[in-house]
Design a protein around this motif. Structure first.
Motif, mmCIF file in Angstrom:
data_model
loop_
_atom_site.group_PDB
_atom_site.id
_atom_site.type_symbol
_atom_site.label_atom_id
_atom_site.label_comp_id
_atom_site.label_asym_id
_atom_site.label_seq_id
_atom_site.Cartn_x
_atom_site.Cartn_y
_atom_site.Cartn_z
ATOM 1 N N PHE A 226 19.480 3.430 -6.764
ATOM 2 C CA PHE A 226 18.722 4.763 -6.435
ATOM 3 C C PHE A 226 18.168 4.412 -5.011
ATOM 4 N N GLN A 227 18.503 3.315 -4.579
ATOM 5 C CA GLN A 227 17.935 3.070 -3.029
ATOM 6 C C GLN A 227 16.612 3.081 -3.058
ATOM 7 N N ILE A 228 15.697 2.500 -3.871
ATOM 8 C CA ILE A 228 14.247 2.155 -3.886
ATOM 9 C C ILE A 228 13.992 0.846 -3.473
ATOM 10 N N PRO A 229 13.138 0.906 -2.451
ATOM 11 C CA PRO A 229 12.671 -0.638 -2.090
ATOM 12 C C PRO A 229 12.124 -1.300 -3.152
ATOM 13 N N THR A 230 12.663 -2.507 -3.480
ATOM 14 C CA THR A 230 12.174 -3.173 -4.736
ATOM 15 C C THR A 230 11.615 -4.577 -4.334
ATOM 16 N N THR A 231 10.412 -4.771 -5.101
ATOM 17 C CA THR A 231 9.926 -6.323 -4.944
ATOM 18 C C THR A 231 9.937 -6.762 -6.484
ATOM 19 N N ALA A 232 9.508 -8.069 -6.128
ATOM 20 C CA ALA A 232 9.388 -8.457 -7.864
ATOM 21 C C ALA A 232 8.235 -9.793 -7.585
ATOM 22 N N CYS A 233 7.565 -9.923 -8.741
ATOM 23 C CA CYS A 233 6.638 -11.395 -8.818
ATOM 24 C C CYS A 233 7.115 -11.949 -10.392
ATOM 25 N N ILE A 234 6.812 -13.029 -10.240
ATOM 26 C CA ILE A 234 7.134 -13.928 -11.634
ATOM 27 C C ILE A 234 5.933 -14.162 -12.277
ATOM 28 N N ASN A 235 5.796 -13.666 -13.242
ATOM 29 C CA ASN A 235 4.430 -14.017 -14.319
ATOM 30 C C ASN A 235 4.657 -15.106 -15.070
ATOM 31 N N LYS A 236 3.677 -15.867 -15.312
ATOM 32 C CA LYS A 236 3.535 -17.103 -16.149
ATOM 33 C C LYS A 236 4.561 -18.011 -15.692
ATOM 34 N N TRP A 237 4.680 -18.068 -14.000
ATOM 35 C CA TRP A 237 5.801 -18.943 -13.618
ATOM 36 C C TRP A 237 5.645 -20.345 -13.813
ATOM 37 N N ARG A 261 3.705 -15.552 -7.434
ATOM 38 C CA ARG A 261 3.773 -15.998 -8.608
ATOM 39 C C ARG A 261 2.527 -15.942 -9.319
ATOM 40 N N ILE A 262 2.449 -15.495 -10.496
ATOM 41 C CA ILE A 262 1.217 -15.580 -11.350
ATOM 42 C C ILE A 262 1.158 -16.452 -12.292
ATOM 43 N N ARG A 263 0.153 -17.392 -12.525
ATOM 44 C CA ARG A 263 0.165 -18.485 -13.478
ATOM 45 C C ARG A 263 -0.048 -18.091 -14.813
ATOM 46 N N TYR A 264 0.504 -18.848 -15.900
ATOM 47 C CA TYR A 264 -0.102 -18.671 -17.256
ATOM 48 C C TYR A 264 -1.378 -19.027 -17.421
#
Lengths: 307, 298
Positions: A226-237, A261-264
């Motif tokens: 769908f050509q949507i700008p995409t980002t990602a974060c890693i939770n409980k990294w 990154r988001i820590r646990y």
């Protein structure tokens, strides 16, 4: 770019369920400036549990029609039973049958196609808009929120998601808000597609597990289509640092910007129990992780550049 | 899906995602296989199937899942527009006597084809996903995979269920939530195990899931994952509603780490095998097949 007013719609999804979408959305609600919140996880809406909305308007949602047998007219010819592709119409079980047993329509399986209504020669099937749920415009301590409750075992979640996004957009335009923050649903199917089409940015919340990585790959293919700008974060990294690095390397290959990154931290659960967002609940390091994710979202939107 | 009389189907479901459905369904299936039972595991989370990550089945067959949609026979069509009027999903529009079909919106009800006065429509197939079959440690694994950008998860789930039927026990790993794909996954099950976690989100979504299985009239019980985190509200709710809790898995970082690497709990943390064995015993030794519907006198 229009400099004076440009509202941005950010959709938080995950592919895999239970990676922390709603907890992160609640924190973004705390951090973002002028915004409206939209809970588009209509199957299992949870954002209200943290944001405690005060409902201002309550509306019925009808995603389609349902068929209903009119007992006085029905001659039990059974044509409707043969015509229904969804196996929603049956004669009652033999044990409970009376002499003139009439077919019964199971509303859970009725897809509202209307074929039975048209094949019935006795005009014995009513076809009326069904109420599939309710949607709300509410006020929260962080501004307006649009949310919904889909009825038990109801379908049409995609339509309800579209409706919630449209209503949130109206509010954003009316109040000249900067952001629409959308809490999406897990998966890659109907409600997810409805929640991301035309959005300014998708944020995928994933976790450092093989499942998280697998599900991220599939959702990334969807947003790329769908050509949507995409980002990602890693939770409980920190649950699996090696896997975190592996996923980040993969994100790079997929052209997805990694935004942190988001820590646990068990504080996430405690915050939920206290009906607080994580950044409200604790000044600990995890809150700094989430603040950093929000700054990176803004940066990725090119927000500062446009200003 | 015609079955041996004694065949039992257990669906593992949950309102909230990420509560441990896949962990529980794969480990239950493996315990059964190790006990020498004939068992099938159906991965009905066709949007994000994950069972294969843990069981690593050797896939030996793959077949497409097709759905029907209408195709116009041009020299018969008069552009009368009946098909567009009949379609409740806006999957057909007629513009200037030209019929346009949007296959992605079609629910395959067959109405347009049935009611076209000129017999100018015919139903043709298109692929929306695949069903794969394989085996792993004595488990027959069947998984569905929805094609990316497709909407009709339920069709693929139906394809998975149709491929089953060889074993005495069927375990279904359902998608999260409470709407159409979940209902398609659990509706023919003899029993539903609802997985949750003891948090406010877990409780809220458990209540929705309980509402769903009660509406479907299927006996059910609850499994609580990470049972010693959070608060006691889920346990209290189950007590109040007379819902039995038949499996509780502790919050153990080693389980989370094993999960992250795609390892099976009962293979790497032997002390937990007993939990799954016990859960199955509770289920199979139950005299009252309606283990618990949480509705007395039903």
């Amino acid at each position: 770019m229009d400099s004076d007013y440009s509202m941005k719609e950010i959709v938080i999804i995950s592919g895999k369920g239970g990676t922390g979408k709603t907890s992160i959305v609640a924190s973004l609600a705390t951090l973002a400036g002028k915004k409206v919140l939209a809970d588009c996880d209509v199957d299992a809406a949870d954002l209200h549990l943290v944001l405690e909305p005060e409902v201002l308007s309550r509306n019925d949602f009808s995603g389609g029609k349902k068929a209903r047998i009119l007992k006085e007219e029905c001659t039990a010819c059974g044509k409707c039973i043969d015509a229904c592709r969804f196996e929603a119409i049956h004669y009652p079980p033999v044990a409970s049958r009376t002499v003139h047993a009439l077919p019964q329509i199971n509303p859970t399986f009725c897809e509202g196609c209307g074929v039975c209504v048209r094949v019935c020669q006795d005009n014995a099937i009513a076809f009326e808009p069904a109420v599939n749920g309710q949607w709300f415009i509410s006020d929260t301590r962080y501004g307006p929120m649009v949310h919904a409750r889909l009825g038990i075992a109801e379908g049409n979640s995609g339509k309800l998601v579209s409706l919630i996004r449209a209503e949130a957009r109206k509010i954003a335009e009316r109040d000249e808000l900067e952001f629409i923050i959308v809490d999406g649903s897990p998966g890659i199917g109907c409600p997810v597609i409805s929640s991301i089409t035309g959005a300014d940015m998708v944020v995928v919340v994933t976790e450092p597990t093989l499942s998280g990585q697998h599900d991220l790959d599939r959702v990334a293919q969807l947003t790329s289509h769908f050509q949507i700008p995409t980002t990602a974060c890693i939770n409980k990294w920190d649950l699996n640092p090696e896997m975190t690095r592996q996923i980040e390397a993969r994100l790079k290959d997929q052209g997805i910007q990694s935004i942190g990154r988001i820590r646990y931290d068990p504080a996430v659960t405690r915050a939920q129990i206290m009906k607080s967002s994580v950044v409200e609940y604790t000044g600990g390091a995890i809150s700094e992780d989430i603040r950093s994710v929000w700054r990176n979202i803004i940066y990725a939107l090119g927000y500062f550049i446009n200003k | 899906m015609t079955a041996a009389n004694n065949r039992r189907t257990i669906a593992v479901a949950s309102g909230k995602g990420g509560t441990g459905k896949t962990t529980i369904s794969t480990n239950l299936a493996l315990v059964l296989a190790q006990q020498g039972k004939s068992v099938e595991l159906l991965d009905c989370d066709v949007e994000e199937p994950n069972c294969h990550i843990f069981l690593k089945p050797q896939i030996h067959s793959s077949k497409p899942v097709n759905v029907l949609y209408p195709s116009v026979i041009q020299d018969k069509c008069t552009g009368c527009g009946v098909c567009a009027q009949v379609c409740e999903y806006s999957a057909i529009v007629v513009v200037k006597n030209k019929v346009l079909v949007f296959p992605g919106l079609c629910h395959s009800c067959g109405g347009c084809t049935l009611f076209c006065p000129e017999e100018a429509l015919e139903e043709v197939e298109r692929q929306v996903g695949i069903v794969e079959e394989g085996s792993s440690s004595g488990i027959h694994v069947i998984q569905g995979l929805l094609d990316i950008t497709e909407l009709m998860s339920a069709a693929v789930i139906n394809g998975v269920k149709k491929s089953a039927g060889l074993s005495d026990i069927v375990i279904i790993d359902s998608p999260p939530g409470t709407s159409c794909p979940v209902i398609e996954s659990v509706k023919d099950a003899d029993f539903v195990l609802l997985v949750t976690e003891p948090t406010p989100f877990g409780l809220n979504d458990l209540k929705l899931a309980v509402g769903m299985v009660r509406q479907l009239g299927i006996p059910f019980a609850v499994a609580i994952n990470r049972c010693d985190m959070g608060d006691g509200e889920v346990q209290r709710y189950c007590d109040d509603e007379h819902i039995r809790i038949i499996l509780e898995i502790p919050d153990d970082i080693r389980i989370a780490q094993a999960y992250s690497r795609g390892e099976m709990i009962i293979n790497v943390l032997h002390e937990y095998k007993g939990l799954f064995v016990q859960c199955l015993e509770t289920f199979f030794n139950q005299k009252d097949p309606g283990l618990n519907t949480g509705q007395d006198g039903q």
